[in-house]
Design a protein around this motif. Structure first.
Motif, PDB file in Angstrom:
ATOM      1  N   LYS A  89       1.557   2.577  -2.822  1.00 53.06           N
ATOM      2  CA  LYS A  89       1.104   3.935  -2.499  1.00 53.06           C
ATOM      3  C   LYS A  89      -0.421   4.037  -2.515  1.00 53.06           C
ATOM      4  CE  LYS A  89       5.303   6.297  -4.082  1.00 53.06           C
ATOM      5  NZ  LYS A  89       5.882   7.335  -4.979  1.00 53.06           N
ATOM      6  N   GLY A  90      -1.042   2.993  -1.949  1.00 51.37           N
ATOM      7  CA  GLY A  90      -2.494   2.988  -1.824  1.00 51.37           C
ATOM      8  C   GLY A  90      -3.234   2.563  -3.074  1.00 51.37           C
ATOM      9  N   ILE A  91      -2.507   2.240  -4.134  1.00 46.87           N
ATOM     10  CA  ILE A  91      -3.131   1.872  -5.399  1.00 46.87           C
ATOM     11  C   ILE A  91      -2.977   0.366  -5.618  1.00 46.87           C
ATOM     12  CG2 ILE A  91      -3.152   2.258  -7.897  1.00 46.87           C
ATOM     13  CD1 ILE A  91      -1.789   4.948  -7.361  1.00 46.87           C
ATOM     14  N   GLU A  92      -4.054  -0.281  -6.056  1.00 47.96           N
ATOM     15  CA  GLU A  92      -4.013  -1.708  -6.314  1.00 47.96           C
ATOM     16  C   GLU A  92      -2.964  -2.023  -7.373  1.00 47.96           C
ATOM     17  OE1 GLU A  92      -7.200  -4.453  -8.353  1.00 47.96           O
ATOM     18  OE2 GLU A  92      -7.789  -4.134  -6.263  1.00 47.96           O
ATOM     19  N   ALA A  93      -2.152  -3.058  -7.115  1.00 45.81           N
ATOM     20  CA  ALA A  93      -1.062  -3.409  -8.028  1.00 45.81           C
ATOM     21  C   ALA A  93      -0.836  -4.915  -8.002  1.00 45.81           C
ATOM     22  CB  ALA A  93       0.213  -2.675  -7.621  1.00 45.81           C
ATOM     23  N   LEU A  94      -0.109  -5.407  -8.990  1.00 49.64           N
ATOM     24  CA  LEU A  94       0.229  -6.831  -9.068  1.00 49.64           C
ATOM     25  C   LEU A  94       1.726  -6.985  -8.856  1.00 49.64           C
ATOM     26  CD1 LEU A  94      -1.016  -9.663  -9.691  1.00 49.64           C
ATOM     27  CD2 LEU A  94      -0.210  -9.339 -12.030  1.00 49.64           C
ATOM     28  N   SER A  95       2.108  -7.743  -7.827  1.00 51.73           N
ATOM     29  CA  SER A  95       3.525  -7.957  -7.523  1.00 51.73           C
ATOM     30  C   SER A  95       3.919  -9.394  -7.842  1.00 51.73           C
ATOM     31  CB  SER A  95       3.815  -7.665  -6.045  1.00 51.73           C
ATOM     32  OG  SER A  95       3.701  -6.288  -5.768  1.00 51.73           O
TER      33      SER A  95
END
Length: 305
Positions: A89-95
């Motif tokens: 949702k446009g937010i930096e994240a770690l997958s």
């Protein structure tokens, strides 16, 4: 497809990912990525075939025990994961994702059949402007799994001849090292870093060196520099890149955008904010020599001279 034109192409998010594949597993995935590029409608249901004979030929290994080793690798590859920088949702994240959904070994045919995960497919086929490519031939002679990973991390920066500064813990993670493995700096350098650089310098088309940065007496960061081995006499003639006089509005716009690129984070000093880095980059855009270093990224951002 000959050995000299097998192209590995990865989104930079996959290049920068953290994972721990064995040398055999990594080699299998490289051949699978090369093969997958030939598929028009690549999906998680697409069987990607890698023959053991192609593996033996590509990596010049002993055929006597190759079949048994690759059969074992297909069992462990199914469980392997990688972690990469993503957005939600446009937010930096770690997958975190698996490399494959399923691996089948056809014993009688000496054939490995891989079904790539959705995440891997998106990172090798639906590429953005930020991706890295190299010929598999460059890494075929490596005997260390760390050499392949380090080569990928370094070759991404070839156009600017110097990588970002890698925090030691981040670099260890990208190379697939656990906290316990080669935990002292001396062991890390002698068993991982120096051996990998030795193989890269011996077998590939680039030569690599590195610089250490300390906080007090402790080494905290490492930065790699590289140059091509191609002799100037064999290089095609290139047109000298011009210096482009940019308007103040262009410098302000692109300076701010460039400061947010992960690939240029190495230009920032320790603790420097995006705003401070943007000021530095704007000065570079006004400088005839330094602008050349930034030009490939300007083009990717849509700058048109």
């Amino acid at each position: 497809m000959t050995n000299t034109n097998k192209l590995v192409v990865k989104d930079n998010a996959l290049i920068d990912a953290s994972f721990n594949l064995s040398l055999i597993e990594h080699r299998i995935m490289l051949l699978a990525i090369v093969e997958a590029r030939e598929s028009r409608d690549l999906s998680p249901d697409t069987p990607i075939e890698v023959s053991v004979s192609d593996y033996i030929h590509q990596f010049k290994v002993d055929s006597n025990n190759a079949y048994a080793l690759l059969k074992d690798a297909t069992k462990t590859l199914k469980r392997r994961e990688f972690s990469y920088l993503d957005r939600y949702k446009g937010i930096e994240a770690l997958s975190t994702a698996n490399w494959v959904n399923k691996v089948t070994y056809v014993d009688k045919s000496g054939l490995i059949v891989l079904y790539l995960s959705h995440e891997v497919i998106s990172l090798i086929s639906k590429l953005s402007e930020q991706f890295t490519k190299y010929y598999i031939e460059q890494v075929s002679d490596f005997k260390s799994k760390y050499s392949i990973r380090l080569y990928e991390l370094i070759i991404k920066w070839l156009s600017v001849t110097k990588t970002e500064k890698y925090d030691i813990n981040d670099l260890r993670s990208k190379l697939g090292l656990s906290v316990e493995e080669y935990s002292t700096m001396s062991n890390f350098k002698s068993n991982v870093l120096d051996k990998a650089i030795s193989e890269i310098n011996k077998y590939t088309d680039i030569t690599v060196d590195y610089q250490q940065f300390k906080r007090g007496r402790v080494i905290t960061d490492i930065q790699f520099s590289m140059k091509s081995k191609v002799r100037p006499s064999k290089q095609p003639k290139t047109v000298q890149q011009s210096f482009y006089r940019m308007s103040d509005s262009q410098i302000n716009l692109f300076g701010n955008q460039l400061s947010r690129l992960h690939e240029l984070s190495y230009l920032a000093n320790q603790g420097e904010s995006y705003e401070e880095l943007a000021i530095k980059i704007k000065d570079m855009l006004r400088d005839q020599q330094q602008q050349k270093q930034l030009f490939p990224y300007l083009k990717n951002l849509g700058f048109k001279p």
